[in-house]
Design a protein around this motif. Sequence first.
Motif, PDB file in Angstrom:
ATOM      1  N   SER A  78       0.841  -1.207   0.000  1.00 29.26           N
ATOM      2  CA  SER A  78       0.000   0.000   0.000  1.00 29.26           C
ATOM      3  C   SER A  78       0.871   1.250   0.000  1.00 29.26           C
ATOM      4  O   SER A  78       0.567   2.243  -0.682  1.00 29.26           O
ATOM      5  CB  SER A  78      -0.928   0.007   1.221  1.00 29.26           C
ATOM      6  OG  SER A  78      -1.836  -1.067   1.180  1.00 29.26           O
ATOM      7  N   HIS A  79       1.971   1.204   0.757  1.00 32.53           N
ATOM      8  CA  HIS A  79       2.866   2.359   0.817  1.00 32.53           C
ATOM      9  C   HIS A  79       3.525   2.609  -0.535  1.00 32.53           C
ATOM     10  O   HIS A  79       3.632   3.764  -0.987  1.00 32.53           O
ATOM     11  CB  HIS A  79       3.939   2.142   1.886  1.00 32.53           C
ATOM     12  CG  HIS A  79       4.944   3.239   1.956  1.00 32.53           C
ATOM     13  ND1 HIS A  79       6.252   3.091   1.545  1.00 32.53           N
ATOM     14  CD2 HIS A  79       4.820   4.528   2.359  1.00 32.53           C
ATOM     15  CE1 HIS A  79       6.894   4.237   1.708  1.00 32.53           C
ATOM     16  NE2 HIS A  79       6.056   5.122   2.211  1.00 32.53           N
ATOM     17  N   VAL A  80       3.970   1.551  -1.203  1.00 35.89           N
ATOM     18  CA  VAL A  80       4.583   1.703  -2.529  1.00 35.89           C
ATOM     19  C   VAL A  80       3.600   2.356  -3.497  1.00 35.89           C
ATOM     20  O   VAL A  80       3.956   3.285  -4.249  1.00 35.89           O
ATOM     21  CB  VAL A  80       5.040   0.335  -3.070  1.00 35.89           C
ATOM     22  CG1 VAL A  80       5.424   0.436  -4.539  1.00 35.89           C
ATOM     23  CG2 VAL A  80       6.229  -0.193  -2.249  1.00 35.89           C
ATOM     24  N   LEU A  81       2.356   1.899  -3.468  1.00 34.38           N
ATOM     25  CA  LEU A  81       1.344   2.449  -4.378  1.00 34.38           C
ATOM     26  C   LEU A  81       0.970   3.880  -3.992  1.00 34.38           C
ATOM     27  O   LEU A  81       0.697   4.716  -4.863  1.00 34.38           O
ATOM     28  CB  LEU A  81       0.110   1.544  -4.378  1.00 34.38           C
ATOM     29  CG  LEU A  81       0.346   0.125  -4.931  1.00 34.38           C
ATOM     30  CD1 LEU A  81      -0.910  -0.716  -4.798  1.00 34.38           C
ATOM     31  CD2 LEU A  81       0.784   0.188  -6.391  1.00 34.38           C
ATOM     32  N   TYR A  82       0.951   4.155  -2.699  1.00 39.11           N
ATOM     33  CA  TYR A  82       0.676   5.529  -2.260  1.00 39.11           C
ATOM     34  C   TYR A  82       1.767   6.482  -2.739  1.00 39.11           C
ATOM     35  O   TYR A  82       1.483   7.572  -3.262  1.00 39.11           O
ATOM     36  CB  TYR A  82       0.564   5.573  -0.733  1.00 39.11           C
ATOM     37  CG  TYR A  82       0.613   6.984  -0.171  1.00 39.11           C
ATOM     38  CD1 TYR A  82      -0.447   7.861  -0.356  1.00 39.11           C
ATOM     39  CD2 TYR A  82       1.739   7.439   0.520  1.00 39.11           C
ATOM     40  CE1 TYR A  82      -0.394   9.156   0.144  1.00 39.11           C
ATOM     41  CE2 TYR A  82       1.803   8.725   1.021  1.00 39.11           C
ATOM     42  CZ  TYR A  82       0.730   9.578   0.827  1.00 39.11           C
ATOM     43  OH  TYR A  82       0.791  10.866   1.313  1.00 39.11           O
ATOM     44  N   ARG A  83       3.031   6.080  -2.600  1.00 34.57           N
ATOM     45  CA  ARG A  83       4.118   6.948  -3.045  1.00 34.57           C
ATOM     46  C   ARG A  83       4.069   7.164  -4.552  1.00 34.57           C
ATOM     47  O   ARG A  83       4.371   8.256  -5.048  1.00 34.57           O
ATOM     48  CB  ARG A  83       5.472   6.321  -2.654  1.00 34.57           C
ATOM     49  CG  ARG A  83       5.790   6.426  -1.170  1.00 34.57           C
ATOM     50  CD  ARG A  83       5.753   7.856  -0.673  1.00 34.57           C
ATOM     51  NE  ARG A  83       6.761   8.688  -1.281  1.00 34.57           N
ATOM     52  CZ  ARG A  83       7.843   9.138  -0.668  1.00 34.57           C
ATOM     53  NH1 ARG A  83       8.053   8.827   0.595  1.00 34.57           N
ATOM     54  NH2 ARG A  83       8.708   9.913  -1.289  1.00 34.57           N
TER      55      ARG A  83
END
Length: 479
Positions: free
Chosen positions: A391-396
């Motif tokens: 989720s963090h990778v996609l958020y960034r």
Amino acid sequence: MTSAQVDTSEQSSESSEEGYERGLGSRQVQMIAIGGAIGVGLFLGAGANIAKAGPSLILMYALAGGIIFFIMRALGELLLYRPVSGSFAEYSREFLGPFFGYFTGWTYWLMWVVTGMAELTAAAIYVNYWFPSVPQWVTALVFLVILFGVNLISVKVFGELEFWFSMVKVTALIGMIVIGLGVLTFGFSAAGDTASVANLYQFDGFFPKGVGSSLMTLQGVMFAYLAVELVGVTAGESETPEKTLPKAINTLPWRIALFYVGALTVILCVVKWTEFAPGVSPFVAAFAKIGIPAGAGIVNFVVLTAALSSCNSGMYSTGRMLRNLADSREAPAVFSRLSASKTPALGITVSVLFMGIGVVLNYVVPEKAFGYVTSVATAAGIWTWLMILISHVLYRRAVDAGRLPASSFPAPGGAVCSWIAIVFLLFVTGLIAYDGDSRVCLYVMAGWAAALGIGWLVLKNRDPQIGERNERTSLEKVS
């Protein structure tokens, strides 16, 4: 008004309208974060891992601790982008789609239910140290009822109890470290003559069983770190999440360095690693070697506190996760209701009933109850951590493309550290698959995934729009 401002406004509104009481102050959130890094996995599990890896276990805890920090900084960036209770499922739902939110929410719920079973079992075993005539199942039932009542009263009472549970663990560990350093420095006690830093390498080296054997302990080490992410569940009930959460997460490295790496280093210097054995707390063994008469009893009380703390946290988080699932129509709507004290009472009650299976196990197979459930918790925890990282990778990616506002607490290195942690967790999963003793948890998780898949199909059949809800928004954010 810019789109970023609109997004921020909507996030603030959503957070404030969850209905929870903002009853967790900075003092309590800090201690919940500290307590999450000190558990039964350290107090008991380290004994078996020392026997497998010797002094190199220190390096394994340091390596895994670095990965845990990457995970928590990724979570911290997401939490300050949008602080919500039940955050793991919500972020999976937003960035990966409704099915992943559903799967993550239920899997995190499972993790805490089985952890609660394990900790109730552990607590009952510890009480038997003082009262061997009391049946394990009776003690487990008493603790279950008491903690259930605490969680129903209010989040403030939960936070206060967790504060003091954590205070006991922290104080005891610091005391153990100070005593160990005293033995090393001044040579007092029965262990003074043999205590030496040389104990870390003079008995077949730092890797006495080989690097491969040391790496195999990583699965047990990761179990010891389960629950550090609990601070994310408190986001919806923290008084000032934008201040307390970054502070709680940024103090994680020194907590790992002190309570895990530091404590194990001191113990392995005081007592050579060959004297530790599986099933025996290394802290109890070290105190016995030093010759402190009440040492075993003190450590037993501390470990009992750690078990009750974990079970208390489990009840707290399961109720919140069920409410998050209900709000997303992925669990019965009745779980979304809050009691007069603003707690998800029904969700907590149902979760406690499932934890009660642990009481039954203590009645039927008291000698095996603990081992039956801990490996499942580890596998469920790894899934949760992977969802946070992805989720963090996609958020960034969405932030870099200008589709979402930047968080006020960005993770260092951007998504690079998240990718490193993802690879590491996949490596640990491979180690679990390679180990015949722990492989069973993957079979259990496969069955759990199949059950959730069937449940998702049933939900979509009853509500065809559930699979489409937020789908367009998720695709727009990550494409």
